[in-house]
Design a protein around this motif. Structure first.
Motif, PDB file in Angstrom:
ATOM      1  N   ALA A 173      -3.033  -1.319   0.852  1.00 37.31           N
ATOM      2  CA  ALA A 173      -3.533  -2.456   0.068  1.00 37.31           C
ATOM      3  C   ALA A 173      -4.713  -3.145   0.738  1.00 37.31           C
ATOM      4  O   ALA A 173      -5.552  -3.724   0.067  1.00 37.31           O
ATOM      5  CB  ALA A 173      -2.412  -3.461  -0.170  1.00 37.31           C
ATOM      6  N   TYR A 200       1.713  -0.748   2.063  1.00 41.50           N
ATOM      7  CA  TYR A 200       3.043  -0.981   1.487  1.00 41.50           C
ATOM      8  C   TYR A 200       3.861   0.305   1.549  1.00 41.50           C
ATOM      9  O   TYR A 200       3.311   1.393   1.426  1.00 41.50           O
ATOM     10  CB  TYR A 200       2.929  -1.404   0.017  1.00 41.50           C
ATOM     11  N   SER A 201       5.181   0.185   1.681  1.00 43.64           N
ATOM     12  CA  SER A 201       6.132   1.311   1.646  1.00 43.64           C
ATOM     13  C   SER A 201       5.676   2.491   2.499  1.00 43.64           C
ATOM     14  O   SER A 201       5.638   3.618   2.021  1.00 43.64           O
ATOM     15  CB  SER A 201       6.356   1.805   0.221  1.00 43.64           C
ATOM     16  N   HIS A 230       1.206   2.901  -0.159  1.00 42.19           N
ATOM     17  CA  HIS A 230      -0.014   2.408  -0.781  1.00 42.19           C
ATOM     18  C   HIS A 230      -0.760   1.507   0.179  1.00 42.19           C
ATOM     19  O   HIS A 230      -0.223   0.504   0.667  1.00 42.19           O
ATOM     20  CB  HIS A 230       0.339   1.636  -2.049  1.00 42.19           C
ATOM     21  N   LYS A 242     -10.959  -8.679  -8.245  1.00 41.32           N
ATOM     22  CA  LYS A 242     -10.185  -8.187  -9.386  1.00 41.32           C
ATOM     23  C   LYS A 242      -8.706  -8.101  -9.035  1.00 41.32           C
ATOM     24  O   LYS A 242      -8.353  -8.031  -7.873  1.00 41.32           O
ATOM     25  CB  LYS A 242     -10.654  -6.762  -9.715  1.00 41.32           C
ATOM     26  N   THR A 243      -7.847  -8.030 -10.037  1.00 42.72           N
ATOM     27  CA  THR A 243      -6.429  -7.798  -9.798  1.00 42.72           C
ATOM     28  C   THR A 243      -6.259  -6.476  -9.048  1.00 42.72           C
ATOM     29  O   THR A 243      -6.900  -5.496  -9.400  1.00 42.72           O
ATOM     30  CB  THR A 243      -5.677  -7.728 -11.130  1.00 42.72           C
ATOM     31  N   GLY A 244      -5.422  -6.484  -8.034  1.00 47.99           N
ATOM     32  CA  GLY A 244      -5.199  -5.265  -7.268  1.00 47.99           C
ATOM     33  C   GLY A 244      -6.168  -5.083  -6.118  1.00 47.99           C
ATOM     34  O   GLY A 244      -6.094  -4.101  -5.388  1.00 47.99           O
ATOM     35  N   SER A 245      -7.080  -6.051  -5.925  1.00 45.33           N
ATOM     36  CA  SER A 245      -8.055  -5.880  -4.851  1.00 45.33           C
ATOM     37  C   SER A 245      -7.460  -6.274  -3.504  1.00 45.33           C
ATOM     38  O   SER A 245      -8.092  -6.049  -2.475  1.00 45.33           O
ATOM     39  CB  SER A 245      -9.308  -6.703  -5.148  1.00 45.33           C
ATOM     40  N   GLY A 246      -6.271  -6.867  -3.497  1.00 44.74           N
ATOM     41  CA  GLY A 246      -5.615  -7.161  -2.221  1.00 44.74           C
ATOM     42  C   GLY A 246      -5.577  -8.638  -1.849  1.00 44.74           C
ATOM     43  O   GLY A 246      -5.199  -8.986  -0.734  1.00 44.74           O
ATOM     44  N   LYS A 247      -5.933  -9.509  -2.779  1.00 47.93           N
ATOM     45  CA  LYS A 247      -5.981 -10.944  -2.476  1.00 47.93           C
ATOM     46  C   LYS A 247      -4.612 -11.480  -2.070  1.00 47.93           C
ATOM     47  O   LYS A 247      -4.482 -12.154  -1.055  1.00 47.93           O
ATOM     48  CB  LYS A 247      -6.467 -11.731  -3.709  1.00 47.93           C
ATOM     49  N   SER A 248      -3.591 -11.155  -2.858  1.00 47.88           N
ATOM     50  CA  SER A 248      -2.267 -11.694  -2.548  1.00 47.88           C
ATOM     51  C   SER A 248      -1.748 -11.146  -1.230  1.00 47.88           C
ATOM     52  O   SER A 248      -1.097 -11.856  -0.459  1.00 47.88           O
ATOM     53  CB  SER A 248      -1.276 -11.360  -3.666  1.00 47.88           C
TER      54      SER A 248
END
Ligand SMILES: Nc1ncnc2c1ncn2[C@@H]1O[C@H](COP(=O)(O)OP(=O)(O)O)[C@@H](O)[C@H]1O
Ligand SMILES: Nc1ncnc2c1ncn2[C@@H]1O[C@H](COP(=O)(O)OP(=O)(O)O)[C@@H](O)[C@H]1O
Ligand SMILES: [Mg+2]
Ligand SMILES: [Mg+2]
Lengths: 264, 285, 285
Positions: C22, C12-13, C20, C41-47
């Motif tokens: 991801a 990202y960016s 970052h 977990k949240t932030g693991s890159g699923k989305s």
């Protein structure tokens, strides 16, 4: 690219970061005025030098300042062209069959470009080194004399700080909604201007609705935490003028005097 | 029996958002009578739209009952002076972590409530520090809320509430938008606040969370349907299904076994007791 | 269509102080028509992973092969590709915008270029899939309850009849009944149309119940993939990634502590567990 980045606070520590937001606001505001009064090469050189010194003192990468210039590059190009084409005094510097460029045109174009760059530099210096909440506090404090004329200074500052708090949230939300509608086949890239503008309706409506919902939630949360407006509130943040702020204002006085002497 | 005065008392409470337009049997909350003692840990369960949030907002005077009265301590939410005191006594943590943080940094947000109360600055600073310590956000003072995880945001909201020293903290589905880790963080914190003597009222639709409390209240179809100690809930769980609530896994299993002829009639108070029963039946042979 | 992530990295960016990474060197394959759960977990890159699959982000490096389509960092004109993919984002009800339910559901099919009769047919069909009664079609979606709004939003995606259906935490924020309903809709839709479903969740029960393949993510990497049994067998691995096993599995594990022949932990449905226990009980008596 990520346009929220332009004008965003860069959270590092530097001499400029530590200054009182009020003195920075006053300094930058006065600088902006001086920029329009300056009218010769020496004055601009001095102002540019101060801008550069500011950049160094802020300890922020030049690249970021450069990037924020991208925002005004079109304005610079446009006014430059405008002056090159339409200003017709002084001696001709370049003659072509379609267009003659005059000395005065070049001069005006150069002055305006430098002014824009200076404006952007000082504005960026303020935005990069002052956290939104400091900026709000500074403005609240500077505007507080207006209370005498019933100007709602506290409410104004509260609104500004909430707006600042929600910018990143709404930004992420916009991004999400655009993606969601794209995934449903919405096309934001083709067609004429009218169609492109209309294509954003499926983004704007959900965004408005969600902003209303957030506003309502937030109002409830604030009420639950005992908020009843500015009366009877105490404040955690106190602004304090320190030696460095005095130093800044002294510097400013010197610069202003120097510019006055240089002025033709 | 020692007679103690209730901390919260709802008597004959009816409420609707548009009482003039709605038939009384469709009001958002109907005929709620209830007392809660100081230091209790109460879970309120109910399907979406049943009136849980409305109930929560009646407790701190955000809403005033259309009929009946809500009393907290010595005050009624129906009079203005009472409301002022009640707002201090009853803290509230909401569902959406994004929509309850006001300020642009962690420290300023905790300060927000204290500023509203007019607490002097010298007193504010230690209270903020202490609140951040309780929720485990020391070191995050200057962070922006956008850079916190969901669980951290909710903990920040809790810090903002406990800095104001409330007796009662109401959590309105404060875990429902969090990931499992965030949920666990918030649950732990609730437990801790209860142990420190706060009265905790936790609205949720997770059966698992219901068993963390001492007492469970079910609100469904806008009425109070059930009010029992959480240890009795296991044996009442068939009722939960009727209101569209989650039935604990062992009870669902028991029902399935019963359908096939294996009837376990012994009362079951928790998951381990069900495990023990199954062992008994399987080894009886 | 086979889906294959080949050495995919996403940042990202890029080139800003907020850069970052991801996703890092993702290699993973999904079979045509399978039901895939992505957990982590949240932030693991699923989305991020599913947005790449949806053609909404382009990989920073590596190639995503979907059937005949190759997506890489300089891919253009993904509009056509996106028409084959449907995405249900987290809290999809936040994307509703039309005046009526039917018009909102029609937005997708209309963008696909369907004719009026086809659009009408699909709207009716999608509403029945998600269990919305036909007389809601001319209501404003914003007058509906949260659960119904979610159904409208999902119907809007189902009406596009995607070859690949992506769901990013579709049950978040629903109450228990709403969650159960949605899962059963997804199960039936998948079986009926045979589309590939990629379902992001941090609820292990959902993953175990529905998925044929599970992708376990941690810290921007796929750390394991396989059938549910293969994933949930590896408890330490899960715990390192901040995850847990499904409730049924947890329960079987505590049951097994005292059984000479343990119950298989490959059972994820409660009814199957009941059958197994009944079977043992009958054999015994
Ligand atoms: N602001 C409002 N205006 C009108 N009706 C409302 C409002 N908020 C909630 N309601 C209605 O009141 C009832 C109870 O809502 P709520 O207390 O939010 O339920 P819960 O929190 O259990 O989901 C619902 O039928 C809902 O439609
Ligand atoms: N728009 C964005 N800009 C910058 N970083 C992002 C953005 N979206 C997600 N990230 C970061 O990328 C990482 C992976 O995010 P995400 O794919 O959303 O994970 P998950 O869905 O598993 O929670 C996280 O560290 C997150 O902070
Ligand atoms: Mg609610
Ligand atoms: Mg996600």
């Amino acid at each position: 690219m990520n346009s929220v980045m332009i004008g965003q606070y860069i959270p590092i520590d530097s001499w400029l970061h530590r200054l009182d937001p009020r003195s920075k606001c006053i300094f930058v505001f006065c600088m902006l005025i001086l920029i329009f009064f300056a009218n010769n090469v020496e004055s601009y050189a001095l102002l540019l030098f101060i801008g550069l010194a500011g950049m160094v003192l802020s300890r922020i990468s030049f690249l970021l300042f450069f990037r924020s210039m991208k925002l005004i590059i079109w304005m610079i190009l446009f006014t430059t062209l405008f002056h090159l084409i339409f200003t017709q005094s002084g001696s001709a510097v370049l003659e072509t069959p379609v267009l003659t460029i005059y000395e005065e045109g070049v001069r005006q174009a150069a002055i305006l470009s430098v002014r824009f760059i200076l404006l952007m530099t000082f504005a960026s210096l303020l935005m990069f080194t002052t956290s939104p909440i400091d900026l709000t506090d500074g403005l609240e404090s500077l505007l507080s004399p207006l209370r005498r004329w019933r100007f709602p200074v506290h409410e104004f500052a509260m609104m500004m700080s909430i707006a600042l708090r929600f910018i990143p949230t709404l930004w992420a939300e916009t991004d999400k909604i655009i993606k969601a509608q794209k995934a449903r086949g919405a096309d934001f890239e083709s067609g004429n201007l009218y169609r492109r503008v209309m294509a954003y309706i499926p983004v704007l409506i959900p965004l408005m609705i969600s902003s209303f919902r957030r506003a309502e939630d937030l109002a409830t949360a604030m009420e639950a935490r005992g908020y009843v407006g500015g009366v009877g509130r105490s404040k955690l943040r106190v602004l304090s003028i320190r030696r460095s702020d005095v130093l800044l204002l002294v510097c400013f006085a010197i610069v202003a005097t120097a510019l006055f002497w240089m002025r033709k | 029996m020692k007679h103690t005065k209730s901390l919260i008392e709802l008597s004959g409470v009816w409420f609707d958002y548009h009482p003039d337009r709605q038939m009384k049997e469709q009001w958002a909350l109907q005929d709620i009578n209830l007392t809660i003692q100081s230091g209790e840990y109460v879970v309120v369960m109910g399907p979406n739209g049943s009136g849980k949030s409305t109930f929560a907002r009646l407790l701190n005077g955000l809403f005033i009952p259309t009929e009946g009265e809500v009393r907290v301590g010595d005050f009624s939410t129906s009079d203005d002076l009472g409301q002022f005191h009640i707002r201090r006594k009853v803290g509230m943590v909401f569902q959406n972590p994004d929509n309850q943080i006001v300020a642009t940094t962690v420290r300023d947000d905790v300060a927000f409530g204290l500023e509203n109360l007019g607490v002097p600055r010298e007193e504010m600073i230690p209270r903020i520090e202490q609140a951040l310590e309780v929720v485990g956000l020391v070191g995050f003072e200057n962070r922006e809320p956008a850079h916190l995880s969901g669980g951290q945001k909710q903990r920040l909201a809790i810090a903002g509430v406990i800095a104001m020293n409330p007796d009662i903290i109401v959590f309105d589905e404060s875990t429902s938008m969090l990931d499992p880790q965030g949920r666990e963080e918030v649950r732990e914190l609730m437990k801790e606040l209860h142990q420190q003597g706060h009265t905790v009222i936790h609205i949720t639709h997770s059966a698992q969370e219901a068993f963390l409390a001492e007492r469970v209240i079910v609100i469904a179809h806008h009425r109070l349907q059930l009010d029992c100690p959480s240890k009795d809930l296991y044996n009442q769980s068939h009722l939960l299904e009727q209101w569209g609530l989650e039935v604990p896994l062992p009870i669902r299993l028991r029902a399935l076994l019963k359908d096939q002829g294996l009837e376990i009639n012994e009362p079951i108070g928790n998951s381990d007791e069900m495990v023990a029963q199954i062992w008994r039946y399987l080894s009886k042979t | 269509m086979e889906i294959s992530f080949q050495d995919i990295t996403y940042t990202y960016s890029t080139g800003t102080p907020f850069e970052h990474r991801a996703l890092q060197n993702i290699h993973v394959q999904f079979n045509q028509g399978s039901y895939v759960a992505v957990i982590g977990k949240t932030g693991s890159g699923k989305s991020t992973l599913v947005q790449l699959l949806a053609g909404l982000l382009l990989p920073t490096s590596g190639v995503l092969q979907v059937g005949d389509t190759r997506i890489h960092s300089r891919s253009k004109k993904l509009g056509e590709y996106r028409k084959k993919v449907g995405v249900v984002f987290q809290y999809p009800e936040h994307q509703l915008f039309e005046e009526t339910v039917a018009k909102d559901i029609a937005f997708g099919p209309k963008n696909l270029g369907c004719d009026v009769a086809e659009i009408e047919h699909r709207v009716v069909e999608a509403m029945s899939w998600v269990g919305l009664s036909p007389d809601l079609r001319d209501r404003s979606p914003f007058e509906l309850s949260g659960g119904q709004m979610r159904r409208v939003a999902i119907a809007g995606v189902l009406a596009m009849r995607p070859d690949i259906l992506i769901l990013d935490e579709p049950t978040a924020g629903l109450d228990y009944l709403g969650q159960r309903d949605l899962l059963s809709i997804l199960k039936r839709f998948h079986q009926h149309f045979g589309c590939t479903v990629v379902h992001v969740t941090h609820n292990m029960n959902e993953a175990a119940e529905l998925a044929e393949q599970i992708v376990l993510m941690s810290d921007g990497k796929v750390i394991s993939t396989g059938k549910p049994v293969e994933i949930f067998r590896n408890l330490p691995y899960l715990q390192v990634s901040g995850l847990d096993v499904p409730d049924v599995t947890k329960w079987i594990m505590s049951l097994n502590q005292n059984l000479s022949t343990p119950v298989s932990t490959e059972i994820y449905e409660l009814s199957a567990l009941a059958d197994e226990l009944i079977h043992r009980w009958r054999r015994g008596s």
